[in-house]
Structures are given as C-alpha cells and as structure tokens.
Design a protein around this motif. Structure first.
Motif, short mmCIF file in Angstrom:
data_model
loop_
_atom_site.label_atom_id
_atom_site.label_comp_id
_atom_site.label_asym_id
_atom_site.label_seq_id
_atom_site.Cartn_x
_atom_site.Cartn_y
_atom_site.Cartn_z
N CYS A 95 29.70 5.55 -16.26
CA CYS A 95 29.92 4.70 -17.45
C CYS A 95 28.77 3.73 -17.63
O CYS A 95 28.38 3.42 -18.75
CB CYS A 95 31.19 3.87 -17.30
SG CYS A 95 32.68 4.79 -17.28
N ARG A 109 24.52 5.42 -17.13
CA ARG A 109 24.21 6.36 -18.19
C ARG A 109 24.24 5.72 -19.57
O ARG A 109 23.82 6.33 -20.54
CB ARG A 109 25.20 7.52 -18.14
CG ARG A 109 24.91 8.43 -16.97
CD ARG A 109 25.78 9.63 -17.03
NE ARG A 109 25.26 10.67 -16.14
CZ ARG A 109 25.89 11.82 -15.94
NH1 ARG A 109 27.02 12.06 -16.55
NH2 ARG A 109 25.38 12.71 -15.12
N SER A 110 24.79 4.50 -19.68
CA SER A 110 24.78 3.81 -20.97
C SER A 110 23.62 2.83 -21.05
O SER A 110 23.43 2.16 -22.06
CB SER A 110 26.09 3.03 -21.18
OG SER A 110 27.20 3.86 -20.95
N ILE A 162 20.79 2.95 -24.08
CA ILE A 162 21.26 2.53 -25.40
C ILE A 162 21.55 1.02 -25.40
O ILE A 162 21.24 0.32 -26.37
CB ILE A 162 22.51 3.36 -25.83
CG1 ILE A 162 22.95 2.94 -27.23
CG2 ILE A 162 23.65 3.22 -24.88
CD1 ILE A 162 24.07 3.78 -27.77
N LEU A 212 29.31 -0.64 -28.29
CA LEU A 212 28.44 0.46 -27.86
C LEU A 212 29.10 1.25 -26.73
O LEU A 212 29.02 2.48 -26.68
CB LEU A 212 27.09 -0.07 -27.39
CG LEU A 212 26.20 -0.67 -28.48
CD1 LEU A 212 25.00 -1.37 -27.84
CD2 LEU A 212 25.74 0.39 -29.45
N ARG A 271 29.71 5.16 -26.57
CA ARG A 271 28.97 5.99 -25.61
C ARG A 271 29.86 6.43 -24.44
O ARG A 271 30.08 7.63 -24.25
CB ARG A 271 27.76 5.19 -25.08
CG ARG A 271 27.05 5.76 -23.88
CD ARG A 271 26.42 7.10 -24.21
NE ARG A 271 25.81 7.70 -23.03
CZ ARG A 271 26.48 8.31 -22.07
NH1 ARG A 271 27.80 8.37 -22.12
NH2 ARG A 271 25.86 8.85 -21.04
N ALA A 272 30.38 5.48 -23.68
CA ALA A 272 31.13 5.82 -22.47
C ALA A 272 32.58 6.17 -22.79
O ALA A 272 33.15 7.09 -22.20
CB ALA A 272 31.07 4.67 -21.47
N THR A 318 34.01 7.51 -25.49
CA THR A 318 34.19 8.86 -26.03
C THR A 318 33.97 9.90 -24.94
O THR A 318 34.70 10.90 -24.88
CB THR A 318 33.20 9.13 -27.16
OG1 THR A 318 31.90 8.78 -26.71
CG2 THR A 318 33.55 8.33 -28.40
#
Lengths: 248, 280
Positions: A40, A43-44, A47, A96, A100-101, A103
């Motif tokens: 989570c 990897r975010s 962005i 955000l 991103r995480a 979804t």
C-alpha cells in the motif's frame, strides 16, 4: 432508505469487530503485515511525491499572491506549512490512497472471492479475515501516516521552490517564521487525521472487496464504490475532526 | 466395477443428510433430500446442471445452513457448530473446487504447503518431503516451482487435489472434477480419485454430471432432479432403471421428462410481439 442505511452500517460494524479480533496477526505474522505496508505504501510513493510537489508549488504561488496583497509575503512559510500539515497533506493523500491503493486492495480481494480462493481457505479451516484481510487493513493504516509525512515534506519543498527561488521571498524569513509559528498541536492534528483516514479508507477497501459479487462486473463495482465511498468519507471525517480540533 | 458391499468395510455413514429443505429467495433448491456417504466408499451425486449439486456441497461443508432437515458429518450436526467446531470439522475433510481455487500469489509448492504451514509446525525438510510426496502422487513434482497462472486447467486441478490431500483428510469432496478437461487429463483425474480411495481408504463424494466417468469409479450413486433424489443405487442399477427421467439423464437425450425448453410463454405470440415470451 434509512433502514437499509442503518443495516449497512451495522454490517460494516460487525465486519470491523470480526476484523479487529484478528489484529493479533501483527504479532503472529509480522512479515505479512510488513509486506502489505510495502504494497500500500511504497508502491504509492511515486504518485504521492509527484502530487505533493505540485500541491506545494501551487500553494507557493497562491499563497504568495494572497499574502503579497497584505504585504506579508514573509509569512508564506507558515501558510504553506500549516495548510499542508493540518489539511492538504492528509486529505489529498487520502484521496490519492483511495484511488491507488484502495482500488488495488478491493479488486485483489474481490478477485480472490470470485475465484473461490477465500472459500478454499475457509475450507482448509483458515480464516481469510486473518490470513488475507487483516494484514491488508493494518498495512493500510500504517502506510497512510507515512505517506502523509512524505507528502508534507515534498509539499513544503515545492512551496519553498516557488516562493523563495522564483518569487523571491527571503529564505531566512520563510523558514524561521515557519519554525516559530507551527506548534506541536498542528502536527498532531495532521497525524490524527491521517490515521483516521487510513483507518476509513482501508476499511472501505477491504469491506468492498470482501463483499464483492463474485463476477467481473461485481469486482468492477466494488472498486468504483471503494473510491467513491472513501473519498466522501475522507472529506466528512475531515470536517468533523477539523471542527473538533478548532473547538478545543 | 467396484462391488456394492465389501464386508470388511464398516457401514457407518460419514455424511448423513436427512429431510433436507433449502431455498434461495423463492426458489426451492431442495425439497426433502435424503442421502448418505459411507466410510471408505465413493459416493456419486449426479444431476442436470442447476439442480443444486454445488449447493449440496456448501451445505455439507457448512458454508450455508439448511432451512429444514439435518446434515451430519462425522456424526456432528453441521448447522449446530460454531466457527471453531466447524473449522475442526473441516480439518478432517478436503475439498477440490471446480476451478482448483489455487492461491494465485503462491507457487505450486507453497499452495500445497499452505494448509500444513497453517495447522502444523513441521521442520522445513519434513514439510518439503511431505509436499513433494503429494505432488509426486498427482504426477506434478516437476511443476513445484511454477506459479498457478502457468498451469493448464487439468494441472491446476491436480495441484488442488494434492493440496486437498496434504493433511490426510478422512473425507474428500470433489466439485465437478471432470468439467472442461481433455480426455487425457480426465483419465488422470479418474485414476487419481480411484487410487486415493483404494490406497488411503478416503471416503469420497463426487458431484458431477459425467455419467460414464462416474460409472467406472463410484460405489453408490444418487441422481438429483427437481430438488429430490429421483434414483439411487449402484451405477449398474441406475443404468437399468425403468424411470423415464433417470433413463433420459443416463443416456443423454435432449428431450424427455426433463424438458429441453426453460418454461416460457407461447412461442408464436412472443415472436409476433404479443406476449412477453417469458413465464406464462
């Protein structure tokens, strides 16, 4: 209408209680939780950093324009820092994060449901709430404040980039006024908000994924609902918390 | 053809279903079903698609509770168990899902090792031996390091079978094990079901509509239709049944007591736009 809304809240509450009973997974399987923090959080990062920079830069421009009218451009550092720490950092990061995480979580869990993986775990006498859901939920809660912190740092850097380097605000005034005016309570407000947003967004994502209709359309709908509900919830909680903090 | 009564096998029922009623919304799925699976036997549950064969498995495994009647497994009433009791029961059974239901983020080896890691603390070398033995039994020891996405449908089902037997269950439940397999994979699965039953004495329940495959392995068959058991007996007895509905199913005729058409309104009226063309 009201009845179905209440029923939904009840369902979420029961789900949350069952989930909270499995939070011991932090101690029994710390690696799974850490993996989800990576999933989570790390990897975010791209962005979050990119958006943090742009939000900070806009804050620098708008703040400079506004403060210049009162002849107090030196206060730009304070304005940018308070705006980011108390409000923009947690809220924009949460929005955000939901996109991103959230979804990614909802669709991953939904697909596991659709392909019988969750049922297979139950059949092997393994509770998917403990094995799959709890690590993701906890990972999201931990990841959010970390992401907010990164967002804030990059944002303040962006505001400085525009305000000081481009618009010519004095470097010393920018940083010293910020240091003087920002209090611990302001930072705490941001931390409390980010933890609450992390809790809400992660809960919505895992709930929607876990209860997705096991079809392609069902998983798609769960993902959409995750973004919509997380976003609305984030802004609602933000108002309540802001009111609570200012009311002190 | 396996014989009907082997004297040295005890006749006690591992799964016993009595007077089962179950409905989803207004649709009645089961209206008084009685069946049992005896220890060490392969029991086949057949029936046309949509008769609730998979639902029956969900009832036996306690995923859903019956509206009426009783479902007992190992002598315990499934619906009366709490989560702990249910999980205790499930540790004694294995289930093979229609699509395998392998955990997609784990390798083949880790998939088979998953229940062991969850329920037993085995030293890594012992675990490795156990998993490789089971994979070898289904002929896929060489695929241990592949990911589930790299497997064909038949291979995925064999891996799932290895995972289902890794904890040495007493009861093994197969949900449509033959669907969508090429003839060779089908033959392999049929052989495995037979061997597992013969060698380990596992009680098996096979839900399927592949009459010919079932006839070669099952000891006792039930034919479900319209929410009831319409026939039961050895495969030979079912094949020789005088009941028209059973004969239609066993020989695969398109029309008969089981209608070809889903209930609908008048065909001509529907084509001319006069009716809805749906249920009258």
């Amino acid at each position: 209408m009201i009845e179905s809304a209440l029923r939904n809240i009840g369902r979420v509450a029961i789900f949350l209680l069952r989930l909270l009973r499995q939070t011991g997974v932090v101690f029994t399987e710390p690696r799974a939780v850490i993996h989800q923090i990576y999933n989570c959080g790390a990897r975010s990062l791209v962005i979050i950093m990119l958006c943090g920079l742009f939000v900070g830069m806009v804050l620098g421009l708008q703040g400079f324009d506004l403060l210049q009218r009162f002849g107090s451009e030196d206060a730009l550092g304070v304005a940018a820092a308070l705006g980011l720490l108390k409000e923009l950092g947690p809220v924009v990061t949460a929005l955000l994060f939901a996109g991103r995480a959230g979804t990614a979580l909802a669709s991953e869990i939904g697909l596991m449901r659709a392909t019988d993986q969750l049922t297979a775990m139950e059949m092997m006498a393994v509770d998917p709430l403990r094995k799959v859901i709890a690590p993701r939920f906890l990972g999201g809660i931990v990841a959010m404040p970390l992401l907010v912190a990164v967002f804030n740092v990059i944002g303040i850097f962006g505001a400085q980039l525009i305000g000081v380097q481009l618009m010519g605000v004095d470097t010393g005034a920018f940083w010293s006024q910020m240091q003087g005016a920002v209090e611990l309570g302001d930072v705490n407000e941001g931390i409390v908000k980010s933890v609450c947003f992390g809790f809400a967004c992660s809960l919505v994502a895992v709930y929607e994924g876990y209860h997705a209709t096991p079809t392609a359309a069902g998983v798609g709908l769960a993902t959409t609902r995750t973004v919509v509900i997380s976003s609305v919830l984030t802004l609602l909680i933000d108002y309540i918390l802001t009111a609570a903090f200012l009311g002190r | 053809m396996p014989d009907e009564d082997t004297p040295d096998r005890s006749r006690d029922a591992v799964v016993q279903v009595r007077g089962l009623h179950y409905r989803v919304d207004a649709r009645e799925i089961f209206a008084g079903v009685d069946l049992e699976a005896r220890r060490g036997r392969i029991t086949a549950v057949m029936g046309p698609s949509g008769t609730g064969k998979t639902t029956l498995l969900r009832l036996i495994t306690g995923q859903v509770a019956p509206d009426q009647g009783s479902v007992a497994v190992f002598g315990q009433e499934v619906a009366g168990l709490d989560t702990r009791g249910l999980y205790g029961l499930r540790r004694r059974m294995g289930m093979l899902f229609q699509n395998g239901a392998l955990l997609t983020d784990l390798s083949v080896f880790e998939n088979v090792a998953f229940p062991v890691r969850e329920h037993a603390r085995l030293p890594e070398p012992v675990l490795r031996q156990l998993v490789l033995t089971k994979l070898h039994a289904v002929g896929l020891r060489g695929a241990a390091d592949l990911m589930p996405t790299q497997l064909s449908g038949g291979m995925a089902r064999r891996v799932a079978l290895a995972r289902a037997i890794v904890m040495d269950p007493e009861l093994l439940i197969y949900d449509e094990p033959f669907v969508g397999l090429d003839p060779v994979s089908m033959g392999v699965i049929v052989r495995l079901i037979r061997e597992l039953n013969d060698a380990l004495g596992i009680t098996s329940i096979v839900v399927s509509h592949d009459v010919r495959e079932l006839a070669t392995i099952s000891h006792h068959s039930y034919l479900l239709s319209g929410g009831k058991v319409v026939a039961e007996g050895t495969p030979a007895e079912l094949a020789a049944s005088p009941i028209a509905e059973v004969r239609q199913f066993m020989s695969g005729e398109a029309d008969g007591p089981v209608p070809f058409h889903y209930p609908a309104g008048d065909y001509h009226a529907a084509l001319l736009g006069k009716g809805q063309g749906r249920r009258p």
